[in-house]
Design a protein around this motif. Structure first.
Motif, PDB file in Angstrom:
ATOM      1  N   THR A  80       7.571  -3.763  14.147  1.00 50.77           N
ATOM      2  CA  THR A  80       6.949  -4.863  14.884  1.00 50.77           C
ATOM      3  C   THR A  80       5.480  -4.562  15.130  1.00 50.77           C
ATOM      4  O   THR A  80       5.031  -3.425  15.047  1.00 50.77           O
ATOM      5  CB  THR A  80       7.658  -5.105  16.228  1.00 50.77           C
ATOM      6  N   THR A  81       4.757  -5.630  15.447  1.00 49.70           N
ATOM      7  CA  THR A  81       3.340  -5.522  15.748  1.00 49.70           C
ATOM      8  C   THR A  81       3.040  -6.468  16.907  1.00 49.70           C
ATOM      9  O   THR A  81       3.966  -7.012  17.506  1.00 49.70           O
ATOM     10  CB  THR A  81       2.495  -5.857  14.488  1.00 49.70           C
ATOM     11  N   THR A  82       1.784  -6.654  17.225  1.00 53.05           N
ATOM     12  CA  THR A  82       1.411  -7.573  18.295  1.00 53.05           C
ATOM     13  C   THR A  82       0.344  -8.523  17.783  1.00 53.05           C
ATOM     14  O   THR A  82      -0.388  -8.207  16.846  1.00 53.05           O
ATOM     15  CB  THR A  82       0.875  -6.821  19.530  1.00 53.05           C
ATOM     16  N   MET A  83       0.279  -9.685  18.433  1.00 56.45           N
ATOM     17  CA  MET A  83      -0.748 -10.656  18.070  1.00 56.45           C
ATOM     18  C   MET A  83      -1.316 -11.252  19.344  1.00 56.45           C
ATOM     19  O   MET A  83      -0.627 -11.341  20.359  1.00 56.45           O
ATOM     20  CB  MET A  83      -0.183 -11.757  17.150  1.00 56.45           C
ATOM     21  N   GLU A  97       0.911  -2.647  12.424  1.00 58.85           N
ATOM     22  CA  GLU A  97       1.703  -3.029  11.256  1.00 58.85           C
ATOM     23  C   GLU A  97       1.230  -4.403  10.771  1.00 58.85           C
ATOM     24  O   GLU A  97       0.663  -5.167  11.541  1.00 58.85           O
ATOM     25  CB  GLU A  97       3.197  -3.122  11.623  1.00 58.85           C
ATOM     26  N   PRO A  98       1.473  -4.726   9.498  1.00 57.78           N
ATOM     27  CA  PRO A  98       1.136  -6.077   9.025  1.00 57.78           C
ATOM     28  C   PRO A  98       1.916  -7.125   9.828  1.00 57.78           C
ATOM     29  O   PRO A  98       3.094  -6.950  10.123  1.00 57.78           O
ATOM     30  CB  PRO A  98       1.568  -6.073   7.560  1.00 57.78           C
ATOM     31  N   LEU A  99       1.237  -8.204  10.182  1.00 57.22           N
ATOM     32  CA  LEU A  99       1.839  -9.303  10.937  1.00 57.22           C
ATOM     33  C   LEU A  99       2.373 -10.332   9.950  1.00 57.22           C
ATOM     34  O   LEU A  99       1.640 -10.809   9.083  1.00 57.22           O
ATOM     35  CB  LEU A  99       0.797  -9.949  11.854  1.00 57.22           C
ATOM     36  N   ALA A 117       7.510 -14.438  14.592  1.00 54.58           N
ATOM     37  CA  ALA A 117       6.856 -13.396  13.790  1.00 54.58           C
ATOM     38  C   ALA A 117       7.533 -12.054  14.059  1.00 54.58           C
ATOM     39  O   ALA A 117       8.432 -11.960  14.895  1.00 54.58           O
ATOM     40  CB  ALA A 117       5.372 -13.316  14.149  1.00 54.58           C
ATOM     41  N   ASN A 118       7.075 -11.038  13.370  1.00 54.10           N
ATOM     42  CA  ASN A 118       7.611  -9.687  13.570  1.00 54.10           C
ATOM     43  C   ASN A 118       6.927  -9.028  14.776  1.00 54.10           C
ATOM     44  O   ASN A 118       6.330  -7.961  14.680  1.00 54.10           O
ATOM     45  CB  ASN A 118       7.469  -8.836  12.301  1.00 54.10           C
ATOM     46  N   THR A 119       7.023  -9.701  15.908  1.00 61.82           N
ATOM     47  CA  THR A 119       6.470  -9.208  17.173  1.00 61.82           C
ATOM     48  C   THR A 119       7.618  -9.041  18.157  1.00 61.82           C
ATOM     49  O   THR A 119       8.729  -9.495  17.910  1.00 61.82           O
ATOM     50  CB  THR A 119       5.453 -10.225  17.741  1.00 61.82           C
TER      51      THR A 119
END
Length: 177
Positions: A64-67, A97-99, A149-151
């Motif tokens: 996961t990542t953040t936005m 990580e890539p979002l 998303a992957n968040t």
């Protein structure tokens, strides 16, 4: 008498057929039941997997990542019924990580988002453009767009709000940005 025997035979066959359908389980039914209880069912196309109707979506399976958004709410002011309002939201991948945005969905068919389908690198920015069609809409509006998303949490929200003045006649709609 012969007719009564035929009817009796037909009735016995029907009862036997119904009983065999209700009492026996095929191996396919058994396998499906085992798959459901063991949670090993995988969708044929994971990219097209539908979001479950649960109140809280499942956490992303991969990294996961953040936005973060420059703004999460846009007030389009007052528009006449039938006008289209468009606004672009800028966001940044603030994680390591890539979002990957897997979906963006408006709260109704009048609110249509378009989002980047390619991964957003860490530190890079992206844009989501949302168009609101005020046709057949009146009064105060607060349109929500859900971004998946992957968040963690996997969903983020952006909003379009404003007021729609009812149409007085057959005026030609305009586009507002």
């Amino acid at each position: 008498m012969l007719k009564q025997i035929k009817v009796l035979m037909f009735a016995l066959l029907a009862v036997g057929f119904v009983a065999s359908c209700n009492n026996s389980e095929s191996s396919a039914q058994e396998e499906a039941r085992e798959d459901l209880t063991s949670n090993t069912v995988q969708p044929a196309n994971q990219a097209a997997q539908a979001q479950p109707a649960a109140a809280q979506p499942a956490a992303p399976a991969g990294p996961t990542t953040t936005m973060s958004f420059n703004e999460t709410e846009f007030d389009f002011g007052t528009v006449n019924e039938g006008e289209k309002v468009s606004h672009t939201y800028v966001f940044t991948n603030t994680g390591e990580e890539p979002l990957i945005l897997s979906n963006a969905k408006g709260s109704c068919g009048c609110t249509v988002p378009s989002w980047p389908r390619e991964p957003i690198a860490p530190g890079a920015t992206g844009e989501i453009t949302v168009e609101f069609n005020s046709k057949n809409k009146k009064g105060q509006r607060n349109q929500k767009v859900t971004i998946t998303a992957n968040t963690n949490p996997p969903q983020s929200f952006i909003y379009l709000k404003g007021d729609v003045t009812p149409a007085a006649g057959g005026a030609t709609p305009a586009v507002t940005q």
